[in-house]
Design a protein around this motif. Sequence first.
Motif: not given
Lengths: 151, 193
Positions: B36, B40, B92, B121-122, B142-145
């Motif tokens: 959402d 991101d 989420c 993120s959690e 997250k954050p995605v690498k």
Amino acid sequence: MEGVLQLQRQLIDYTTSLYNEGFLDDQFTQLQQLQDESNPDFVVEVVSLFFEDSERLLNELSKALDQQSVDFKKVDAHVHQLKGSSSSIGAQRVQRICIAFRNYCEEKNIEGCLKSLQQVKNEYSLVKNKLESLFKLQQQLSAACGSIPME
Amino acid sequence: MARNGVFSRRKWLEKSEGFDLSLSDSHEAHVLAVDDSLVDRKVIERLLKISSCKVTAVDSGRRALQFLGLDEEKSSVTFDGLKVDLIITDYCMPGMTGYELLKKIKESSTFREIPVVIMSSENILARIHRCLEEGAEDFIVKPVKLSDVKRLKDCMLGQDRMESEDRGINKRKSCETSDILSSSPSTSPPSSR
């Protein structure tokens, strides 16, 4: 030639200071690595989206905390979004305030929330200025490089 | 001891650049990304494209189901030419969570074989386990690498899974950083797959 070297040094020093002062973290480096000739404006584009998104969220947060009866779940949802996007671009100081902010939401602590809102607005404003300055330096450097005749 | 081996292997993986996730010379993997957050979506799209994937990015579970032709309320045209090889979704999200989307996909006879990866993120152990139990292929914090996207190659190629040690360790690594395990660093949760 001298102009370019000076600008390069300025850019490096400035960027380093942003990391040292915690404005940016490794995730920003990740984004830079995703930029190449086929996507030369990637970082600026993502950061611009972050600016738009954050401004919207900060407005929503101000409104939500201004209500007679504060809906902490709603406030938390906005902070969660801000935390996520700041984390995705490496805006470390903004992200950190959001973490504290969420704790205040959980405690339904209105004063804590208001304090956090002020802090996050400040940090956002700081990082926005810093990033804009960074992009400006990058532009100056590329313009200077571009004006050097090849061969 | 095993951990040293793991870290050096991960370093080796992270060193390789320009990782190509295409399935073969002619067929690029098609990934459906669901998030959402506009920021991101932009990042995940770029991460996937730089890894030679075709990407369709949508902003909700609902839209993801519509794209797949699974939404009950809207009958949509199925895109025959655009087979989905992987679904990567945020956990989420307002409306339908990534977990609910995962369940719907695994309930579908047509799409249950598509690997689903959850991003969050959690770093909540219970959440990770619940997703894996429900059939998620992997869970990315997250954050995605870029190194996270590289790990997904396996899912899409459907080849021999990475040594279970490595996969277990990838999941354990994210688990290890969670608060619950911080007091006992040597224990790791049982692999649920």
